[in-house]
Design an enzyme around this catalytic site. Structure first.
Site, PDB file in Angstrom:
ATOM      1  CG  HIS A 182      32.365 -22.001  -5.519  1.00 22.93           C
ATOM      2  ND1 HIS A 182      33.689 -22.150  -5.197  1.00 22.93           N
ATOM      3  CD2 HIS A 182      32.050 -23.053  -6.316  1.00 22.93           C
ATOM      4  CE1 HIS A 182      34.172 -23.252  -5.795  1.00 22.93           C
ATOM      5  NE2 HIS A 182      33.184 -23.828  -6.465  1.00 22.93           N
ATOM      6  CG  HIS A 207      29.700 -27.238  -6.160  1.00 23.35           C
ATOM      7  ND1 HIS A 207      30.584 -28.207  -5.757  1.00 23.35           N
ATOM      8  CD2 HIS A 207      30.407 -26.400  -6.936  1.00 23.35           C
ATOM      9  CE1 HIS A 207      31.777 -27.963  -6.266  1.00 23.35           C
ATOM     10  NE2 HIS A 207      31.690 -26.868  -6.987  1.00 23.35           N
ATOM     11  CD  GLU A 208      28.687 -23.566  -8.950  1.00 24.88           C
ATOM     12  OE1 GLU A 208      29.526 -22.697  -8.635  1.00 24.88           O
ATOM     13  OE2 GLU A 208      29.010 -24.631  -9.534  1.00 24.88           O
ATOM     14  CD  GLU A 226      35.719 -27.241  -6.444  1.00 19.90           C
ATOM     15  OE1 GLU A 226      35.728 -26.086  -6.905  1.00 19.90           O
ATOM     16  OE2 GLU A 226      34.916 -28.112  -6.821  1.00 19.90           O
TER      17      GLU A 226
END
Lengths: 535, 535
Positions: free
Chosen positions: B273, B269-270, B308
């Site tokens: 980003h 997830h990170e 996101e």
């Protein structure tokens, strides 16, 4: 300066903001040296440049000067506020005297010269550094003129202006006789030591796992009183201590698995610096009295020399003492059984205090370290005075190394190119290392006189009484006093090398079974005479 | 906006300085969350407050507005300069509309409310948070009025003003119908899933050593293209990504030794980003187009939702896919042989995609996550509109959890007190999580249409073509475009939930052996009707 329940004055508000900016610069510097991925360096340099520019703008903001003036004139203010205002006005005035173009030129040249120096050192090619260094010397001479100093005919020297930025109030007039005495003591003591059999130290380069080194080092730091709820220990290529107020004081060290003393004593050294910062009066946080306004650096110590006195005191006076290792050597042995099982306490103690002339300052023992410093100070003073040209620097360096240490310098990378300082324009900072040694012994002697039973406490591993005395007499004051004022308040006298000379003579006489101290004093006197004849 | 060999304009110079300050704020934030000793927090808060004040002053400096005006009027400037000037003028104007007293009151309340929230959550005592939250809602309503929005009679809503600070251009008018469609799809799909046997997932809470998790996670991040010469992976209590220009983009995760999916998918997830930030055009570094000027936050993404979309795309579309684990599950198994040897690929895949209604948003699966978001958005919209009182919040929360997820909320700590957002005044940010899901599927579909053979590449573990397409079409632009513009440029259409709904339906139909997609669409339609009847 307690600000509880009182609205801060305009001066205090602006000083707090300025200190915040300086602390932030320190955070970014710490991150760059310990955490930052390589790719981030150029963006980080821009961020630091922006912060420095902002801090300079805030310092030179006429509203800050007006607020400092008002505070300085206010009959109601506390002694600390008055000091703070005075120091702010001095820094503002000094910075106003330096043309902005010169500040900018120096900043640009600094990064260019550091690059040139790194390349020159790598390729052992002084000529590649010479143009940048020549320009750096020229700009630094302009800086000295801009900052100002007592005229030579009245006993002043351009170097005074530079010295003052690291060691407020120190001048060549005080420094040179002091150095003369040290050199007259150190050189013959070194000769006497060299005449004795060298202790073994081979075991220091055996295998010492980094993890175990870190555990032992951190425990040693905490034993001295380093508060890890307000600090942390990390790794970096060059060990350092840095603070972002007394509430966050970080140290770094370097763990070399085949050289034990590096991390062992490096950590104690940085711990000394850290105890100083952690011991500053909380009321001085976010004030001028924890800000080096000329250097745009957040720091709680009175000067570079005063700071160094504490790193040296904890590293050398305590950390290399017989009492310390008598107590902690068994633990070190059990931490590294494979490498130390066959080494006695006495062998270990002699090894970590071994005196060996070497080419590299940062590897030098306590005694020869000062000789390295004095060599540099002599050369940089002559550069700044225009008495030595940059092109003649390597030859002058090599001659002095030969004279003092008896060594031939095989190449400039191991000689004149070894330190980063000159490429960074840090002329005037070298003396503070030796000043730190001298002050450390003065402070330590005063502590011994003030704290009953100090030696016995240390022999029992009770470090709190010493730390508390140092905190109450030195650390708590931050930058309230000049180093001279601090010495006089604390020891009753000005800078005086005698306690330091006594310490070195006593220590090495014992370790090297030299003739009795009294007789050695005679040797020293003889040597002084001899030295005068040969210079 | 290439500035090479060209003197930057006054606007560019000031924008660069402002971006530097925002990046510095990010460095301090990262340090506070990953490295700082506990004792440093209060000094750090002051340092951050000083930097925010400075950044705000620089933004509102009339000289910056004048420079932006000049740039905006300049017919010669590039499209990016024009965009940058326009965005700066909008941010200046918005900030000018917010009274300084309100900004200060909000900043003070924020830290007070966060403390009250933390205590209330710890003690499961909503009443202890109620006064601070009531005041936060009141101030946030004032903020919305100050920022401004289209009048309700013309279809506007005070919530629009808040939404706009996170998702520029998004309004309630667009959001509500979108949410309606999602809810109408999700609830019946959830019911259908719940009617099927639950897959086993017990093995996910076996023992997974943190070191091995870190090694696997970092390798997974690098496989997607995370450049560790411009980034690093650390631990923190709450995982996050943060950037100090594209040259230094850091991610954190949390390694729980008895819960594998946390770090596994948290890191992906990170990483999503981070790929966004690392992919921004270098020419946008130190400009308005990598600055969230209203939020005083350095960031390269177009909006919270756009950002996101990329974390969700890489975590869920790729990282939870059958293709991904077909390729990488053997490596995971060999990393954790003790815990995964008896688990088949299919069991693992079903476990990490298991749908289970739960009380806690951050533990929710892809499907129920949106329901958590919609619940919060519904409640906070009513708070901001003055239609719901803070004291009635827990009951409203619990009723909706029962309705959507079929769960009873045993206490407020597991209910209305679980998120920090409201105590931080972040009203309007929750929608961006679901907007991100929706955009992720739109972008992914567009990528699939543009990149020939995309699925086959992913099956071979070739992530570069997807990343390069996303970089060229999304990441490189930084904040040049609004999320709406970005969607239209990249996918040819506005916000459209259909690709997302198709993805979820297809995915869970396969995993849970539901009836064919076509039949499920009917179920969705039926459910919409049913939902309308019950609301």
């Amino acid at each position: 300066m307690t600000q509880t329940n009182v609205q801060p004055s305009e001066f205090q508000r602006r000083a707090a903001e300025l200190n915040d900016l300086l602390c932030v610069i320190n955070v970014l510097t710490w991150d760059a040296r310990t955490q930052m991925p390589g790719g981030g360096s150029s963006a980080r340099a821009q961020q630091l440049a922006t912060l420095s520019t902002l801090a300079r703008e805030r310092l030179l903001d006429p509203a800050f000067e007006a607020a400092a003036d008002e505070m300085a004139d206010d009959g109601e203010q506390t002694g600390q506020d008055s000091r703070a205002a005075q120091q702010a006005l001095e820094a503002i005035s000094a910075m106003q005297r330096v043309p902005e173009t010169l500040t900018r030129e120096l900043a640009l040249l600094k990064s260019e010269a550091q690059d040139a120096w790194a390349t020159a050192k790598l390729n052992n090619d002084f000529a590649a550094f010479e143009p940048a260094l020549t320009r750096m010397v020229a700009l630094t001479r302009q800086l000295a003129e801009a900052l100002g100093y007592t005229a030579p005919e009245s006993g002043g020297h351009p170097y005074d202006a530079l010295l003052n930025t690291y060691e407020p109030g120190l001048t060549v007039k005080t420094l040179l006789p002091l150095f003369e005495r040290l050199r007259a003591h150190h050189v013959p003591l070194l000769r006497a030591i060299q005449a004795q059999p060298a202790p073994r130290s081979d075991f220091l380069t055996r295998f010492y796992p980094a993890d175990a080194q870190k555990t032992f080092s951190l425990a040693a730091a905490e034993r001295f009183g380093y508060d890890t709820t307000r600090g942390r220990l990390d790794q970096s290529a060059h060990p350092f201590e840095i603070s972002f107020t007394r509430a966050d004081v970080r140290i770094t060290t370097r763990f070399q698995e085949h050289f034990l003393p590096g991390a062992l004593f490096g950590t104690l050294h940085e711990t000394g610096h850290a105890l100083y910062e952690q011991g500053v009066d909380p009321d001085l946080s976010r004030t001028v009295l924890t800000s080096d306004l000329l250097g745009l650096y957040a720091v709680g110590g009175a000067s570079y020399g005063a700071h160094e006195s504490q790193s040296r005191l904890w590293e050398n006076r305590i950390g290399r003492s017989a009492a310390y290792w008598k107590l902690h050597y068994p633990e070190l042995q059990s931490t590294f059984p494979d490498s130390l099982a066959d080494v006695t306490l006495e062998e270990f103690l002699r090894a970590v205090n071994k005196v060996t002339p070497s080419l590299i300052r940062v590897e030098a023992d306590e005694l020869t370290y000062d000789l390295h410093i004095m060599l540099r100070v002599d050369l940089e003073m002559r550069l700044i005075a225009g008495e030595l040209e940059v092109k003649d620097l390597p030859a002058a360096w090599n001659a002095r190394i030969k004279e003092d240490l008896g060594l031939n310098v095989p190449d400039d990378a191991l000689g004149v190119l070894q330190d980063i300082h000159w490429s960074s324009g840090m002329f005037g900072s070298f003396p503070t290392y030796t000043i730190g040694n001298v002050m450390a012994s003065q402070f330590y002697r005063a502590a011994g006189e003030a704290v009953p039973d100090l030696e016995a406490q240390l022999e029992r591993g009770e470090y709190a009484p010493l730390r508390e005395w140092l905190t109450a007499n030195i650390y708590t004051h931050g930058r309230t006093y000049t180093p001279h004022e601090l010495l006089v308040r604390t020891t009753g006298e000005a800078l005086n090398p005698q306690p330091y000379l006594d310490y070195l003579t006593g220590k090495y006489s014992a370790l090297y079974s030299l003739e009795a101290t009294k007789q050695f004093a005679t040797l020293e006197q003889l040597a002084t005479k001899e030295h005068k004849e040969t210079v």
